[in-house]
Design a protein around this motif. Structure first.
Motif, short mmCIF file in Angstrom:
data_model
loop_
_atom_site.label_atom_id
_atom_site.label_comp_id
_atom_site.label_asym_id
_atom_site.label_seq_id
_atom_site.Cartn_x
_atom_site.Cartn_y
_atom_site.Cartn_z
N LEU A 16 -26.16 4.75 -28.95
CA LEU A 16 -25.50 6.03 -28.68
C LEU A 16 -23.98 5.88 -28.68
O LEU A 16 -23.27 6.74 -29.23
N LEU A 17 -23.46 4.82 -28.09
CA LEU A 17 -22.02 4.61 -28.03
C LEU A 17 -21.50 4.07 -29.36
O LEU A 17 -20.44 4.49 -29.83
N MET A 18 -22.21 3.13 -29.95
CA MET A 18 -21.78 2.57 -31.23
C MET A 18 -21.71 3.65 -32.31
O MET A 18 -20.78 3.67 -33.13
N HIS A 19 -22.65 4.57 -32.31
CA HIS A 19 -22.70 5.63 -33.33
C HIS A 19 -21.54 6.62 -33.20
O HIS A 19 -21.33 7.43 -34.11
N ARG A 68 -25.12 9.84 -15.48
CA ARG A 68 -25.05 8.43 -15.88
C ARG A 68 -24.80 8.29 -17.38
O ARG A 68 -24.13 7.37 -17.82
N ILE A 69 -25.35 9.21 -18.18
CA ILE A 69 -25.06 9.18 -19.61
C ILE A 69 -23.62 9.59 -19.86
O ILE A 69 -22.91 8.99 -20.68
N GLN A 70 -23.15 10.60 -19.14
CA GLN A 70 -21.77 11.04 -19.29
C GLN A 70 -20.80 9.93 -18.94
O GLN A 70 -19.77 9.75 -19.60
N ASP A 71 -21.12 9.15 -17.92
CA ASP A 71 -20.27 8.02 -17.55
C ASP A 71 -20.19 7.00 -18.68
O ASP A 71 -19.13 6.43 -18.97
N LEU A 72 -21.31 6.75 -19.33
CA LEU A 72 -21.32 5.82 -20.46
C LEU A 72 -20.46 6.34 -21.61
O LEU A 72 -19.69 5.59 -22.22
N LEU A 73 -20.60 7.63 -21.90
CA LEU A 73 -19.85 8.22 -23.02
C LEU A 73 -18.35 8.18 -22.78
O LEU A 73 -17.56 8.20 -23.74
N ALA A 74 -17.94 8.13 -21.52
CA ALA A 74 -16.52 8.11 -21.20
C ALA A 74 -15.91 6.71 -21.31
O ALA A 74 -14.68 6.56 -21.27
N ARG A 75 -16.72 5.68 -21.49
CA ARG A 75 -16.21 4.31 -21.56
C ARG A 75 -15.60 4.03 -22.94
O ARG A 75 -16.15 4.41 -23.97
N VAL A 88 -17.80 -3.81 -24.46
CA VAL A 88 -18.59 -4.67 -23.58
C VAL A 88 -18.14 -4.37 -22.15
O VAL A 88 -16.94 -4.46 -21.85
N PHE A 89 -19.04 -4.00 -21.28
CA PHE A 89 -18.65 -3.56 -19.95
C PHE A 89 -19.79 -3.82 -18.96
O PHE A 89 -20.96 -3.89 -19.34
N ARG A 90 -19.43 -3.99 -17.71
CA ARG A 90 -20.44 -4.23 -16.67
C ARG A 90 -20.90 -2.89 -16.11
O ARG A 90 -20.08 -2.05 -15.72
#
Length: 337
Positions: free
Chosen positions: A246-249, A5-12, A16-18
């Motif tokens: 995590l994503l913003m950084h 689930r973290i890896q999925d986030l990092l791939a976005r 802004v996403f659902r």
């Protein structure tokens, strides 16, 4: 090796996403600031000051807890650190236990059990210990104890004592778990012993860069409501909002070479928290209550680790980063003789 689930986030790539039918994720710096400013943080959204014993934690009680924890940390780190063999084992668990022994060793046995990992993982054992401390908090081995433990002893009435017990458990766990995660992440990112030796001369930039690339507090959660609907068309009244430092950084809009571990980017930065696109402890009005303790304590912990020639025994090529409330690298370490 991040949890899926973290890896999925990092791939976005979107800011802004659902995430699912009722949750919107945000990593846009400006929108995150607007969301945090849209309304005060709810007590149920705070990890430490959420209601306890069926009642809200009042502001004066929260303030006493913050002050007591600060006193305990300052007093604890003036004491000699425990034997370094306590740092050997699985991190961050070994370093968490080590910090608790270092900072809260003066507490009587019943109180010290409040934050033992084996106790806190069992609801039944936690309730038994809570009842025991409520009935008899005891005193330290030499008649002394931490300021946090004294809040339990000096509580007036059943409710106040139950809340003091909950605050002790939460405050000690949040501090020690957070510092252990930050120090462990920094050890991993610094690499082999040669690079660690070069970095230890100036640890604060290393820790700030670690907070950027592997921030333990990697997500903030806000319950839905009308306060957010006008901020972005993707957010509906029924949507909860997940904010991702995590994503913003890691976004190139805010950082040069965002995936590179470069502590030198913090050299000469007087106030790292004012850096755009950087949110290691939250925004104004919702900042971590112990932020002034985290980096100095992590620096002390790393100094002890280096002084005792702590080495990572896990394969250097990869390590597990599980899906937990605190983002932390898992590895095995061993202190030198």
């Amino acid at each position: 090796m991040y949890a899926p689930r973290i890896q999925d986030l990092l791939a976005r790539e979107e800011k802004v996403f659902r995430i699912d039918a009722t949750t919107v994720g945000v990593s846009d710096c400006q929108l995150m600031a607007e969301i945090v400013a849209a309304r005060p943080v709810l007590s149920t959204e705070r990890s430490v000051y959420k209601p306890a014993a069926g009642a809200d934690i009042h502001h004066d009680s929260a303030t006493r807890t913050i002050r007591a924890l600060g006193q305990d940390v300052m007093a604890g780190i003036r004491n000699p650190p425990p034997p370094a063999r306590g740092l050997s084992g699985a991190w961050p668990y070994a370093s968490t236990s080590y910090l608790r022994r270092w900072l809260f060793a003066s507490d009587p046995l019943p109180v010290s059990l409040l934050s033992k990992r084996g106790i806190t993982r069992s609801d039944t054992l936690s309730r038994i210990v809570d009842h025991a401390v409520a009935a008899w908090p005891g005193s330290g081995p030499d008649g002394s104890s931490t300021a946090l433990a004294e809040l339990i002893r000096n509580a007036s009435g059943t409710l106040e004592r139950k809340q003091a017990i909950a605050m002790y458990r939460r405050a000690t766990a949040t501090l020690c778990d957070g510092v252990a995660a930050l120090a462990g992440n920094a050890l991993w990112l610094m690499g082999p012993a040669r690079e660690q030796e070069e970095a230890r001369a100036d640890l604060p930039p290393v820790l700030w860069e670690t907070l950027r690339l592997l921030p333990p507090a990697w997500m903030l959660y806000r319950k839905g409501g009308d306060a957010y609907t006008e901020l972005h068309p993707e957010i509906r009244p029924e949507d909860n909002v997940a904010l991702f430092p995590l994503l913003m950084h890691r976004h190139p809009d805010y950082w040069a070479d965002p995936m590179e571990f470069r502590p030198e980017r913090w050299a000469g930065v007087a106030d790292p928290e004012k850096t755009p696109g950087f949110m290691p402890f939250g925004f104004d009005g919702a900042r971590c209550w112990a932020k002034h303790l985290i980096v100095p304590l992590a620096e002390r912990l790393l100094t002890v680790a280096f002084d005792n020639r702590l080495v990572i025994r896990s394969p250097r090529q990869d390590a597990e980063v599980p899906l937990r409330s605190l983002l932390s690298v898992r590895f095995e370490a061993e202190a030198g003789a």
